[in-house]
Write a protein that holds these residues in place. Structure first.
Motif, PDB file in Angstrom:
ATOM      1  N   VAL A   1      12.933   3.449   6.024  1.00 43.26           N
ATOM      2  CA  VAL A   1      13.585   4.763   6.006  1.00 43.26           C
ATOM      3  C   VAL A   1      13.436   5.407   4.632  1.00 43.26           C
ATOM      4  O   VAL A   1      13.104   6.597   4.506  1.00 43.26           O
ATOM      5  N   ARG A   2      13.678   4.607   3.591  1.00 43.78           N
ATOM      6  CA  ARG A   2      13.615   5.138   2.232  1.00 43.78           C
ATOM      7  C   ARG A   2      12.212   5.660   1.884  1.00 43.78           C
ATOM      8  O   ARG A   2      12.055   6.750   1.340  1.00 43.78           O
ATOM      9  N   LYS A   3      11.201   4.899   2.238  1.00 50.37           N
ATOM     10  CA  LYS A   3       9.835   5.315   1.922  1.00 50.37           C
ATOM     11  C   LYS A   3       9.392   6.496   2.790  1.00 50.37           C
ATOM     12  O   LYS A   3       8.610   7.338   2.359  1.00 50.37           O
ATOM     13  N   SER A   4       9.873   6.520   4.026  1.00 48.89           N
ATOM     14  CA  SER A   4       9.548   7.657   4.886  1.00 48.89           C
ATOM     15  C   SER A   4      10.111   8.946   4.303  1.00 48.89           C
ATOM     16  O   SER A   4       9.454  10.003   4.311  1.00 48.89           O
ATOM     17  N   VAL A   5      11.336   8.875   3.785  1.00 54.23           N
ATOM     18  CA  VAL A   5      11.956  10.051   3.157  1.00 54.23           C
ATOM     19  C   VAL A   5      11.158  10.480   1.930  1.00 54.23           C
ATOM     20  O   VAL A   5      10.870  11.670   1.735  1.00 54.23           O
ATOM     21  N   GLU A   6      10.759   9.502   1.086  1.00 51.55           N
ATOM     22  CA  GLU A   6       9.969   9.827  -0.101  1.00 51.55           C
ATOM     23  C   GLU A   6       8.647  10.490   0.299  1.00 51.55           C
ATOM     24  O   GLU A   6       8.218  11.480  -0.291  1.00 51.55           O
ATOM     25  N   PHE A   7       8.022   9.914   1.281  1.00 54.67           N
ATOM     26  CA  PHE A   7       6.749  10.426   1.774  1.00 54.67           C
ATOM     27  C   PHE A   7       6.919  11.863   2.277  1.00 54.67           C
ATOM     28  O   PHE A   7       6.142  12.765   1.944  1.00 54.67           O
TER      29      PHE A   7
ATOM     30  N   ALA B   1       0.844  -1.203   0.000  1.00 55.61           N
ATOM     31  CA  ALA B   1       0.000   0.000   0.000  1.00 55.61           C
ATOM     32  C   ALA B   1       0.877   1.250   0.000  1.00 55.61           C
ATOM     33  O   ALA B   1       0.602   2.228  -0.729  1.00 55.61           O
ATOM     34  N   ALA B   2       1.930   1.236   0.813  1.00 51.21           N
ATOM     35  CA  ALA B   2       2.841   2.383   0.847  1.00 51.21           C
ATOM     36  C   ALA B   2       3.587   2.533  -0.477  1.00 51.21           C
ATOM     37  O   ALA B   2       3.787   3.650  -0.976  1.00 51.21           O
ATOM     38  N   GLU B   3       3.983   1.399  -1.070  1.00 45.55           N
ATOM     39  CA  GLU B   3       4.691   1.433  -2.355  1.00 45.55           C
ATOM     40  C   GLU B   3       3.827   2.071  -3.439  1.00 45.55           C
ATOM     41  O   GLU B   3       4.261   2.962  -4.172  1.00 45.55           O
ATOM     42  N   VAL B   4       2.577   1.593  -3.567  1.00 44.86           N
ATOM     43  CA  VAL B   4       1.685   2.121  -4.605  1.00 44.86           C
ATOM     44  C   VAL B   4       1.375   3.589  -4.338  1.00 44.86           C
ATOM     45  O   VAL B   4       1.319   4.408  -5.271  1.00 44.86           O
ATOM     46  N   GLY B   5       1.170   3.946  -3.068  1.00 44.25           N
ATOM     47  CA  GLY B   5       0.878   5.341  -2.737  1.00 44.25           C
ATOM     48  C   GLY B   5       2.013   6.263  -3.148  1.00 44.25           C
ATOM     49  O   GLY B   5       1.797   7.339  -3.746  1.00 44.25           O
ATOM     50  N   CYS B   6       3.248   5.850  -2.849  1.00 43.05           N
ATOM     51  CA  CYS B   6       4.403   6.674  -3.217  1.00 43.05           C
ATOM     52  C   CYS B   6       4.563   6.751  -4.734  1.00 43.05           C
ATOM     53  O   CYS B   6       4.937   7.798  -5.282  1.00 43.05           O
ATOM     54  N   ARG B   7       4.276   5.641  -5.415  1.00 47.71           N
ATOM     55  CA  ARG B   7       4.381   5.655  -6.879  1.00 47.71           C
ATOM     56  C   ARG B   7       3.308   6.563  -7.491  1.00 47.71           C
ATOM     57  O   ARG B   7       3.542   7.226  -8.501  1.00 47.71           O
ATOM     58  N   LEU B   8       2.167   6.608  -6.864  1.00 50.43           N
ATOM     59  CA  LEU B   8       1.096   7.486  -7.343  1.00 50.43           C
ATOM     60  C   LEU B   8       1.491   8.953  -7.147  1.00 50.43           C
ATOM     61  O   LEU B   8       1.247   9.803  -8.010  1.00 50.43           O
TER      62      LEU B   8
END
Length: 1623
Positions: free
Chosen positions: A1337-1343, A1246-1253
């Motif tokens: 960590v990586r996704k938190s930074v992207e977010f 869910a986090a992956e798709v959200g960040c890609r969106l």
């Protein structure tokens, strides 16, 4: 059902059709569907194959079953309706008596009688056409030369019998021809079809026993009760046929006369006695006067009454009171003179009552027989006259007729006409009797047959000794004490179950005696009724069927309350059905035909219930060939024999019976041919360096272990060794698994040595090291052998056990048992016959081909057992040796060289030398093709050499092979399975079914009689072609001993597949053929194993962790088909598998994955939806559904051109992304609700798709800048350009921020609880995250980067950052949650760790009063983390400041988040400088937090074993003050940083890391105590502070003062290195 068969097919209803369908074995789902479609009789008559397949959806096998039985039913009804019998027909009795009495004196009036001409029955009515083959009278009484005979009128006499019409008298010519025909027809069973249309016939008074319309049945010839034997030892079968009535032969052999007595048996007391006495005295007088022995039978048809019976047919009569018949002979004194009456009493024996068994009813009937024995000493010079009794209806009393003399004339008893002549012949008759009696006295005894050899041949199946793996089922009754002393032969037989009809068996019978030597499970027959919720395999495990003998009490247990013995009538009402289901289950689902022998061991008089065991097994076993009867008493046997002969012919019954041999002789004879000696002794080593006896019953109670005892195989008989040693050795070198006999034969120099590979010495050295006494000795040592497939790793492992069996207690763990059971049995083995639990010989356990989960569970259970028993520290209890396949054993060995050993295909110089010498020796003994596996090993599996060798071998093997032969198809199938499914096989029973061998064996049985196991095995091997015999190796299941086959080596299987298929057929076609082979799939025996292999062929993915070469996304077969043929073919193959496996949703899931991997997203969506509907709460399927949309979304995004990403153009992609996130959110909910597993995939995805969106939005032209986009996502603002195109999902997009944040927070919390070891689970999800903390960590930074946009959070446009903006900045720096903050300490790539933490602290300070609970947690965590890096930082808050700040957490700790409670345990842990009062307050405060924290931990843990979700320790209690007392785990591990990785692991595994000076300097040693295995902290005065030890084995079992190091986890404080204080 019988009533239904009477009706014409056109009149059958839907229910009657359903009943018929059930009766022929049609599956329930098809029966229900046909009933729903209103299929009645007329529809059934006209139903077609096309309708059943296309409309009903039936498989071809079921269609054939219905249509073939329907056609047979129609023919049967037509044949039955051809017989139309009228009331005026001649009766069977009339014809037979007319023939029999043709020469009798004519004393009655003349009557006219109808008679028979050719194929017509003529009479006073219209002729009735009757087929001779079908009519019972003609079929049994008419010879071929009679058909043209003209009728002859005859005169009859009518004695005062129960029948009022006299018989016809026919010419002597007709008499002779009738008798010849009767004899001819009686040599074979006669099938009788009877139908009576007239209601008059149906109510005819002479037919009281049978219905007027009956199902077709078989009437068999049977023997009469032996003359002079008691009736209790014999039985008759309803409708069987005795030999015809006989006249005088040699005076000693009795003459016989039959009376149906059907009507008379129902008369009142007086009439019945008069009638019975009349017939007995008339017959008895005739026998005495003629000086011949005789028997008169009541309840046997004498062919007078009804055409439904034939002459000599047994019908039985009801006997309510036996005394009536016995007392009827009191008429003797009234019918004879006083002097004669005494003689008659001595010559006419009391009546015998022989029970008549009818398998279709429980009604008791008897044949009443009276024997006449006119001994010369009694009847010499006498002629006996009699006044026969007759009941007079008018006077209503018994009167006596005139005095008459009777004698036997032929097969009848007649009055004497010429009395003078009769008196003159008295002396002649006396002389004849005297001569006959003298001949009887001097008759030489018959030569005794060789019963010993017969017994041996029957039990062994024609071999010279009894195979150890042969199963037996025993049926027996009461044993006397003499017999119980002779049961040694049973002790070494593999008895699957015992059907015991002795209710006292467990008190004083066979069961009690057997239990002294073997373990057995005591059951009742109803225990064998399998519930619908259990599979056959599950039922077998539940009942321990192949582990211990199952003792089934068939008629109650008198020592078991509520299950006492019952009488015969009650038994038939309550237990007969249970017996039927019990026998059916064993024969049709558990033991294949030919794998067992049924032995009837008759040691006491046979009761009726026991007889029915034969009928049930005879039916379910499909014949008599595997049934043996052993009876010491001929009387006991005769009753069983007469019952058995109603099912098969006399010769077969006698051929498989051993009668008259004493049980003690049976015992001695069978012990002589058993492969091991009876009552063999088995010994185990003891702690005191002695030996102890291992009782067989104790060994069987440890059924999950194959125990290797000191004198293993020593009990094997010398003749068996000589006969089998060559076969055993050849089987091993041909590719079979090594067994203990291979080592024993080599050790005793019967064969050459088994080569020891270098790895054997390595393992031996490791064992020697761990056996050395040491204070630091572990309770459990574990070693691993990783081996290339086929490299001999299993042989090495078993060599280790074999050579250590005299100093260690060794055992192999059997597959398919839980770790709990194995550990229980292992502990029992350790303590068996030892003086105490502290001083025992260690147990060496070999675990083969297990996964890490099982190995971990086993060690954990063994530790628990040791803990419970409080074994002293430093005591070695168990050594676990695991042996597993691996394609990279070298890597495994490098990872842990002190515990892992490699066995590879590559041979060392010394090994090459040994293998070369052995190969030369073997090639002298065997042809190269019979030692192929050894040849491959001797070449070191060199690719070039062995590929050519195998290629040539297979080319030679397949030369001129018949590709259309069924054996070639079998080779295809097995090669396919062996190539793609590890450890796959095909049961021999399945092979026989495919070869249609069963049909051939059945035909052979009809022609030849018995089909024993050795013939069955020989027939199977002969049915194989030469290639089949060379490539197939025969296996035997170690638990069930059921046989199976596989190809000798996987390389051979692969090459066979390659060469056989060539260009003619693709592997997908072969797989499809195998999948659709109904014969194999529907075969009952071993079905679950077969289905498991077949399923794995299409479903199981390769896993390196499971010993495979690589990780695969699909099964190797599907990947091969996809890559070498086409993706469409792979999809179609999986579709067929989906259909075959009853539309299993997991196959639908695989289809979804396969389709989306080929970018066929529409199809993938359909399959994912279908799987989701069938398993709506399965998180793994819901994840797959989300992955479909995720991949689809990525594909759509990649197809968009950068300059054309308008709102309209990207709407479709956005819609797909939202579907993906919806699916992943469903997956999240299902995962949380699932109590037995935890899938994090939904949160990550869910986090992956959200960040890609978000990335899509940032690269599109929809929004002018990021600020506008963030404003749209976080506020109610909707730009005009997206209002219409995105109208369907505005609300969803405005939840995007929350979805991503919630997913990240949930992942953070989960990672804070548990260690992040990579999963080896079968349910591994798509795109598995390998380094979750780095990913977080990586996704938190992207977010954070995307949402940290100035002025997007307020309408005013102020430059002052809002709290939301500040939080996004925190995420952008890699913060935002506790896991991210703590992971800064272990991030080796970060160079500015202190600066990052200081920035985070600064940003949190900006929030100040606006901090929520999560902000507060993260702020405190940032300070603690900074203190671990730099205690001098100006940004760092003091411990006191953090403690004060923590007061903002909710007062009610139940409202605190787990992270907050964790931090409270760190902040408020008491310090040395605190006052006692402050310490007590802090302990109380911390303990209250720990209680809630522990509850939260168990909620998070769910029902998943702690070993699979190991708690993570974040910090340790150090020697410092303030924040310096909090030491991060990474700093502790750094104490061994300079050591190699493998040595580091060993140090910490053995606990040596805790004893290092660096560790002692860093960490604080706290004091405590242990009580009953629990650890308590020393310090609190009023409270007990329990601390969980992470290594339970380190906790002493006595109450001791201890020290330990303290770790901090999300479960609360934990104890490390618990050590007893120096006293």
């Amino acid at each position: 059902m019988e009533d239904t068969i009477k009706l014409p097919l056109d009149k059958w209803t839907e229910d009657q059709v359903s009943s018929w369908l059930h009766g022929i074995g049609v599956k329930e789902k098809y029966v229900s569907k046909l009933c729903d479609e209103e299929v009645d009789g007329p529809v059934l008559r006209d139903i077609t194959e096309d309708y059943l397949i296309n409309k009903i959806g039936m498989k071809s096998g079921q269609v054939f079953l219905i249509l073939s039985n329907r056609d047979q039913l129609i023919q049967s009804i037509k044949k039955t309706q051809m017989v139309k019998v009228k009331p005026q027909q001649p009766t069977t009795k009339e014809i037979s008596e007319g023939l029999k009495d043709a020469e009798e004196p004519q004393i009655g009036k003349e009557t006219k009688s109808p008679f028979m001409v050719g194929k017509k029955i003529l009479g006073n009515h219209k002729d009735v056409e009757t087929p001779i083959q079908q009519h019972p009278i003609i079929a049994n009484k008419t010879s071929a030369n009679q058909k043209a005979a003209k009728p002859q009128p005859v005169q009859t006499q009518t004695p005062p019998e129960e029948e009022t019409q006299g018989p016809s008298v026919v010419s002597k010519k007709i008499l002779d021809s009738q008798k010849d025909a009767s004899k001819t027809m009686r040599k074979r069973p006669t099938v009788v079809n009877e139908t009576f249309d007239s209601p008059d016939i149906a109510e005819h008074k002479t037919n009281p026993v049978k219905d007027t319309a009956v199902m077709p049945f078989t009437k068999r010839d049977c023997k009469r009760r032996p003359f002079g034997k008691e009736g209790i030892h014999f039985t008759y079968i309803m409708s069987n046929v005795l030999q015809p009535e006989t006249g005088i032969s040699d005076l000693i052999s009795p003459c016989h006369e039959y009376k149906s007595f059907a009507i008379a048996a129902k008369l009142n007391h007086t009439k019945l006695q008069a009638k019975f006495a009349r017939e007995v005295l008339k017959f008895g007088t005739g026998c005495m006067n003629i000086r011949s022995n005789g028997t008169i039978h009541f309840g046997v048809m004498d062919s007078r009454e009804d055409t439904g019976y034939i002459h000599g047919e047994i019908i039985g009569i009801p006997v309510l009171d036996k005394d009536i018949y016995v007392d009827a002979l009191d008429h003797i004194e009234r019918c004879y003179s006083r002097s004669d009456a005494e003689d008659v009493r001595r010559c006419i024996r009391p009546p015998e009552f022989i029970e008549v068994t009818d398998i279709n009813t429980d009604e008791k009937r008897y044949v009443v027989e009276v024997d006449i024995v006119p001994q010369l000493s009694i009847v010499r010079n006498r002629v006996y006259t009699v006044r026969l009794p007759n009941f007079n209806e008018k006077s209503n009393k018994v009167i006596h007729e005139k005095v008459a003399i009777f004698c036997r004339v032929g097969a009848t008893t007649k009055p004497v006409d010429d009395q003078n002549y009769f008196y003159q012949r008295v002396s002649t008759r006396d002389a004849q009797r005297e001569a006959a009696e003298n001949r009887e006295c001097v008759t030489m005894p018959e030569a005794c047959p060789d019963l010993g050899r017969k017994l041996t041949m029957l039990v062994t199946g024609g071999k010279t000794y009894l195979e150890k793996g042969k199963w037996f089922i025993l049926v027996t009754n009461k044993f006397c004490s003499e017999h119980l002393s002779s049961i040694d032969f049973l002790l070494n037989m593999r008895i699957f179950c015992v059907f015991d009809f002795d209710p006292d068996s467990n008190l004083s019978g066979l069961c009690q005696e057997y239990l002294k030597h073997h373990a057995a499970n005591l059951h009742f027959m109803h225990d064998y009724i399998i519930s619908s919720s259990l599979t056959s395999e599950e039922f077998q495990k539940k009942m321990h069927l192949f582990e211990q003998t199952s003792w089934i009490f068939c008629n109650g247990r008198n020592d078991f309350k509520g299950k006492e013995q019952c009488d015969d009538m009650t038994w038939f009402k309550t237990k007969k059905t249970q017996l039927k289901e019990c026998a059916s289950l064993i024969c049709k689902q558990i033991l294949p035909k030919g794998t067992f022998t049924l032995i009837f061991l008759l040691t006491s008089p046979v009761e009726k219930p026991l007889l029915h065991t034969y009928s049930e097994f005879f039916s379910d076993m499909g014949g008599h060939e595997d049934i043996i009867c052993i009876s010491e008493s001929e009387d006991n046997f005769e009753k069983w024999q007469s019952f058995a002969q109603s099912f098969c012919n006399e010769s077969m019954v006698n051929h498989s019976s051993v009668v008259g041999m004493k049980i003690s002789h049976v015992n001695a004879t069978l012990q002589r041919i058993q492969s091991v000696a009876s009552r063999t002794t088995k010994h185990l080593p003891t702690y005191a360096k002695g030996e102890c006896l291992l009782e067989s019953r104790e060994e069987e109670r440890m059924y999950s272990l194959e125990i290797l005892y000191m004198d293993h195989c020593d009990e094997t008989r010398e003749d068996v060794i000589e006969a089998e040693k060559e076969n055993i050795e050849q089987h091993f070198y041909h590719g079979g698994k090594v067994n203990w006999m291979n080592f024993w034969l080599a050790e005793k120099r019967h064969v050459g040595e088994v080569i020891q590979r270098d790895a054997y010495q390595v393992i031996s050295n490791l064992l020697s090291d761990c056996l050395k006494n040491s204070a630091d000795q572990l309770h459990i040592h574990s070693f691993n052998i990783f081996h290339h497939p086929g490299s001999g790793g299993s042989t090495v492992a078993r060599q280790v056990l074999w050579n250590n069996r005299k100093k260690l207690r060794c055992a192999v763990v059997k597959p398919s048992y839980s770790a709990v059971i194995v550990s229980e049995h292992a502990y029992r083995l350790r303590t068996y016959e030892e003086t105490g639990i502290q001083k025992c010989v260690p147990v060496l356990l070999l675990v083969e081909d297990c996964d890490d989960d099982f190995l971990g569970d086993l060690k954990n259970e063994l530790e628990n057992a040791i803990t419970r028993q409080k074994i002293t520290q430093g005591t070695l209890c168990f050594i676990v040796l695991s042996c597993r396949r691996s394609y990279n054993p070298e890597k495994k060995c490098k990872e842990s060289p002190f515990y892992n050993v490699q066995v590879t295909h590559k041979l060392s110089k010394e090994e090459k030398k040994q293998f070369s010498g052995k190969r030369k020796m073997l090639e002298k003994q065997y042809n190269p093709e019979f030692i192929l596996t050894f040849v491959l090993m001797s070449e070191g599996f060199d690719h070039q050499k062995i590929s050519k060798y195998v290629q040539k071998f297979v080319e030679h093997l397949l030369q001129d092979i018949d590709h259309d032969h069924v054996v070639t198809r079998l080779i295809h199938y097995v090669a396919l399975l062996n190539t793609y499914v590890q450890n796959s096989f095909l049961s021999q029973s399945h092979c026989e079914a495919r070869l249609t061998l069963s049909l051939h064996l059945e035909k052979f049985q009809l022609l030849q009689g018995d089909v024993k196991e050795e013939f069955r095995q020989h027939a199977f091997e002969e049915a194989l072609t030469e290639p089949g015999r060379l490539v197939f190796i025969h296996l035997r299941d170690e638990r069930t001993y059921i046989k199976s086959i596989r190809i000798i080596h996987p390389l051979v299987a692969k090459e066979i597949l390659k060469q056989l298929l060539c260009q003619e057929k693709q592997e997908s076609e072969l797989a499809l053929e195998l999948l659709n082979d109904d014969v194999l799939y529907e075969h009952r025996f071993g079905r679950e194993d077969y289905v498991k292999c077949l399923r794995a062929l299409f479903m199981r993915r390769d896993r390196i962790s499971k010993g495979d070469e690589e990780d695969s996304f699909f099964s190797p077969l599907i990947e091969h088909v996809r890559d070498t043929e086409s993706p469409e073919t792979a999809v179609n193959l999986l579709k067929e598998a989906y259909k075959r496996f009853d539309k299993d949703p997991l196959f639908a899931q695989h289809l979804a994955r396969l389709n989306y991997s080929q970018e066929k997203f529409e199809d993938a969506e359909c399959w994912a939806e279908l799987a989701g509907k069938k398993l709506p709460n399965n998180p793994f399927i819901l994840n797959t559904k989300g992955q479909v949309y995720r991949k689809w979304f990525y594909k759509k995004v990649s197809g968009l051109k950068k300059e054309n990403k308008t709102a309209e153009r990207i709407a479709d992609a956005v819609r797909t992304a939202i579907k993906a996130m919806d699916s992943f959110q469903e997956c999240q909910r299902a995962a949380i609700a699932d109590a037995e597993s935890m899938s994090n995939a939904g949160f990550f995805a869910a986090a992956e798709v959200g960040c890609r969106l978000l990335q899509l939005f940032s690269t599109s032209s929809v929004f002018t800048n990021k600020t506008e986009c963030v404003k749209y996502l976080l506020t109610d603002h909707i730009p005009d350009k997206v209002k219409k195109p995105w109208e369907d999902f505005h609300s969803k997009l405005k939840d995007l921020y929350k979805i991503i944040q919630t997913s990240l927070e949930w992942i953070s919390e989960d990672l804070s609880y548990f260690q992040t070891d990579p999963s080896a689970d079968e349910e591994e999800t798509e795109d598995q995250i390998k380094h979750p903390k780095k990913w977080l960590v990586r996704k938190s930074v992207e977010f954070g980067e995307y949402f940290s946009v100035h002025n997007a959070y307020s309408e005013s446009g102020s430059d002052i950052p809002t709290p939301a903006m500040t939080r996004m900045k925190i995420y952008q720096l890699g913060g935002g949650n506790m896991t991210n903050i703590f992971s800064i300490l272990t991030d080796s790539k970060r160079k500015d760790k202190v600066k990052v933490l200081e920035d985070l602290i600064y940003l949190y300070k900006l929030l100040r009063e606006k901090m929520d609970q999560m902000d507060l947690v993260n702020y405190i965590a940032s300070n603690i983390t900074l203190s671990c890096l730099s205690t001098q930082s100006k940004a760092l808050a003091s411990l006191k400041e953090l403690q004060d700040l923590s007061q903002k957490f909710p007062k009610d700790k139940r409202n605190c988040q787990p992270n907050a409670l964790f931090l409270l345990t760190l902040l408020f842990w008491p310090e040395d400088h605190d006052s006692e009062e402050d310490k007590e307050k802090k302990y109380e405060f911390v303990l209250s937090a720990v209680k809630i924290l522990t509850t939260c931990y168990f909620d998070k843990q769910k029902d998943i074993p702690a070993r699979k979700r190991r708690i993570y320790t974040h910090f340790f209690l150090g020697n410092g003050k303030g924040l310096e007392k909090i030491v991060h785990k990474s700093k502790v591990l750094a104490t061994t940083k300079s050591l190699p990785v493998s040595e580091k692991r060993i140090r910490w595994y053995h606990g040596e890391g805790w004893k290092m000076a660096e560790t002692a300097k860093l960490l604080k040693l706290v004091s405590g105590r242990t009580e009953n295995g629990s650890v308590y902290l020393e310090g609190p005065q009023k409270l007990e502070f329990m601390v969980t030890p992470l290594n339970a084995a380190s906790v002493p079992y006595s109450n001791e003062n201890v020290t330990f190091y303290l770790g901090f986890t999300m479960r609360g404080p934990v104890a490390f290195n618990v050590t007893i204080k120096n006293r």
